[in-house]
Motif scaffolding. Structure first.
Motif, PDB file in Angstrom:
ATOM      1  N   GLN A   1      54.789  21.277 128.655  1.00 18.66           N
ATOM      2  CA  GLN A   1      55.677  21.214 128.001  1.00 18.66           C
ATOM      3  C   GLN A   1      55.975  19.813 127.480  1.00 18.66           C
ATOM      4  O   GLN A   1      56.855  19.212 126.662  1.00 18.66           O
ATOM      5  N   LYS A   2      56.483  18.933 128.945  1.00 17.48           N
ATOM      6  CA  LYS A   2      57.030  17.692 129.271  1.00 17.48           C
ATOM      7  C   LYS A   2      55.747  16.658 128.254  1.00 17.48           C
ATOM      8  O   LYS A   2      56.668  15.700 127.217  1.00 17.48           O
TER       9      LYS A   2
ATOM     10  N   VAL B   1      54.723  23.126 133.527  1.00 14.80           N
ATOM     11  CA  VAL B   1      56.058  21.991 132.898  1.00 14.80           C
ATOM     12  C   VAL B   1      55.655  20.902 132.559  1.00 14.80           C
ATOM     13  O   VAL B   1      55.979  19.884 131.456  1.00 14.80           O
TER      14      VAL B   1
ATOM     15  N   LYS C   1      53.153  26.986 137.617  1.00 10.90           N
ATOM     16  CA  LYS C   1      54.473  26.246 137.409  1.00 10.90           C
ATOM     17  C   LYS C   1      53.786  25.224 137.135  1.00 10.90           C
ATOM     18  O   LYS C   1      54.666  24.568 135.568  1.00 10.90           O
ATOM     19  N   ASP C   2      53.968  24.399 138.057  1.00  9.33           N
ATOM     20  CA  ASP C   2      53.510  22.306 137.759  1.00  9.33           C
ATOM     21  C   ASP C   2      52.959  21.965 136.324  1.00  9.33           C
ATOM     22  O   ASP C   2      53.017  21.518 135.207  1.00  9.33           O
TER      23      ASP C   2
END
Length: 55
Positions: free
Chosen positions: A13-14, A10, A6-7
């Protein structure tokens, strides 16, 4: 392990949003960016960093 994925997702995506923001600001015509929006294309990285990461 699920948090790790998940990290990573994310973070990816950032980073994609950061790259997209830099590209969009850099692609603006200088006259439009400076006169109408008050943005300087050479500040694209700083603006994207603040926008995406809040720094």
């Amino acid at each position: 392990m699920a948090n790790l994925f998940k990290d990573l997702r994310v973070a990816a995506q950032k980073r994609a949003a950061y790259n997209r923001t830099v590209a969009e600001i850099s692609a603006l015509p200088v006259e439009l960016a400076v006169e109408d929006l008050g943005l300087h294309p050479e500040d694209a990285h700083k603006i994207a960093l603040r926008s995406v990461y809040g720094r």
